[in-house]
Every structure is written in structure tokens, then in C-alpha cells.
Design a protein around this motif. Structure first.
Motif, PDB file in Angstrom:
ATOM      1  N   CYS A 104      42.767  42.676  31.220  1.00  0.00           N
ATOM      2  CA  CYS A 104      43.374  42.145  32.439  1.00  0.00           C
ATOM      3  C   CYS A 104      43.771  43.261  33.407  1.00  0.00           C
ATOM      4  O   CYS A 104      43.793  43.052  34.628  1.00  0.00           O
ATOM      5  N   ARG A 108      38.644  45.337  38.986  1.00  0.00           N
ATOM      6  CA  ARG A 108      37.920  44.121  39.337  1.00  0.00           C
ATOM      7  C   ARG A 108      37.081  44.394  40.570  1.00  0.00           C
ATOM      8  O   ARG A 108      37.388  45.286  41.353  1.00  0.00           O
ATOM      9  N   PHE A 163      40.957  37.619  32.325  1.00  0.00           N
ATOM     10  CA  PHE A 163      39.823  38.472  32.706  1.00  0.00           C
ATOM     11  C   PHE A 163      38.562  37.930  32.055  1.00  0.00           C
ATOM     12  O   PHE A 163      38.618  37.128  31.109  1.00  0.00           O
TER      13      PHE A 163
END
Length: 240
Positions: A104, A108, A163
Motif C-alpha cells: 500500500c 502508484r 493495492f
């Protein structure tokens, strides 16, 4: 009313009324305090959560509207049910909490930063060790390809982050979480702030006052098991 940001004393676990949260930025309530289990449990019981970057002090939030999921009423999309029936992913609970947190916290495509600081990482690992924080993992060919984590108090689950490294992995993990919590009588899943991904999974927005009414009832209820089963029950999606 003048906007006032409260400065918290780390030696005294106490938060101001959420009604004093700023409207801009939405929900910013206080600064300071600590990330010990005592602080975190006190915060979540009131619908308050920490969210800050490495270059900031601890910031506490209570936004309105609030993004929530009602597990008992949630209906999954036809496309997601199809993916679940394919059983591409193996789903587990609490088998790789630290790895899920690291997943997580990873970079990204649409955001190079992370709010899961080192202090946050260690704080939630401690919460996991005490049975307050839990993870859901999605595995593909023996590799961790998605998941999520959060906290539980009473019959409320507070989702923190998810995620994925494989398409649909986090969606399937979320679906199993929702169904398992529904079997335990979960009143509410707090998703904090809405985004298109959460809304596509069936989340809804709720005014702060309504959220806090549901929250107060949920956190006072009989808690979920401290030790979650290694894997979810095989019949969670029978009939879909």
C-alpha cells in the motif's frame, strides 16, 4: 465560527469535537498527539484518523461527507462476481500484514508519494500485533498481488488502504472482506474519503453527523474475533 486547528498534547489522549474540523481542507481537525495504540483507538472511536506526509507533523482528520460501505446491503457488480467465480486468486486473512502495508505504501502510477510514513508503518504493525489491525491478501501463483488493511473496533471496520499488482486483485480482496464482515454482523466499513474506485465497489457518502451516529452504535457492539481465520469461509459467495 472561526476556524481553529487544535494542538494536541502527546501526554494527554484527548481530541476536540469533530464539529470544529475545518471545511478547507475538508476535515482537518488537529495537529500533534501521538500514534500509540491508545491514541489511535481513541481517534477511530470518534471517527478521527491520522493522515500526513513525512515532512508534516501528525495531522488528524474528520471529513464530511464520509465514505462508507454497508456490508449487509452491498451488492457486487456482475463483472466482479464473474471474476470471483473464476477463483484466479487465493484469498487469506492476516497472513502477510507487513507485506500488505508495504504494498500500500509503494509508488502508484498516478501518485509518486505516500502517506504511509515510517511512523505510520510501525504504529499499525503494533496495532496488528495487539489484534486491532487486520489484512486481506490476494495471491496469484504463490505471489502477493493485492490486498488491503484496516482496523476493527466493535462491529465497525476502518479501511485504511489497498493495492494491487494484478488486475482485480484488490477488488476481490475487498469483496471477501465485505462478505466475511457481513457474516460477523458488521455495521459499517469506514472508507474515509470517497474516490472513483471505492464508489465503483459500492461505497456511498454519508454526512458526518449520520456517520457518527452509526459509528457510536457500532463501536459499542460485540467485537469481531481478535484472531481472524487464515482463509475466508468457502461458502461466502454461494448463490452468487
Amino acid at each position: 465560527m472561526d476556524d481553529i486547528l487544535s494542538l494536541l498534547d502527546p501526554a494527554r489522549v484527548e481530541f476536540p469535537s469533530t464539529q470544529t474540523a475545518l471545511s478547507d481542507p475538508n476535515g482537518l481537525l488537529a495537529v500533534g498527539g501521538d500514534l500509540t495504540p491508545e491514541w489511535l483507538l481513541a481517534a477511530y472511536r470518534k471517527g478521527i484518523f491520522p493522515w500526513f506526509s513525512d515532512d508534516q507533523p501528525i495531522l488528524w482528520w474528520s471529513p464530511s461527507p464520509r465514505c462508507v460501505v454497508r456490508p449487509q446491503a452491498l451488492k457486487f457488480s456482475r463483472s466482479l462476481r464473474k471474476v470471483i467465480r473464476q477463483r484466479r486468486f487465493t484469498i487469506t486473512f492476516d497472513q502477510a500484514f507487513a507485506d500488505v502495508m508495504r504494498g500500500c505504501a509503494g509508488p502508484r502510477r498516478d501518485d509518486s508519494g505516500t502517506w504511509i510514513t515510517g511512523d505510520m508503518y510501525w504504529a499499525y504493525l503494533e496495532m496488528h500485533a495487539r489484534g486491532h489491525a487486520h489484512s486481506v491478501e490476494a495471491w496469484l501463483d504463490g505471489q502477493l498481488v493485492g490486498g488491503l488493511y484496516g482496523l476493527s473496533i466493535g462491529r465497525v471496520f476502518f479501511g485504511e488502504s489497498m493495492f494491487h499488482r494484478a488486475t482485480d486483485a484488490s477488488k476481490v480482496a475487498f469483496a471477501y472482506l465485505v462478505r466475511q464482515l457481513a457474516t460477523w454482523g458488521c455495521k459499517l466499513i469506514d472508507c474515509q474519503v470517497s474516490n472513483p474506485h471505492l464508489m465503483s465497489l459500492g461505497a456511498e457518502e454519508m454526512p458526518r453527523e449520520e456517520f457518527e451516529r452509526h459509528l457510536a452504535l457500532g463501536v459499542a457492539d460485540t467485537p469481531f474475533p481478535t484472531q481472524w481465520p487464515n482463509v475466508p469461509a468457502p461458502d461466502l459467495f454461494d448463490g452468487d
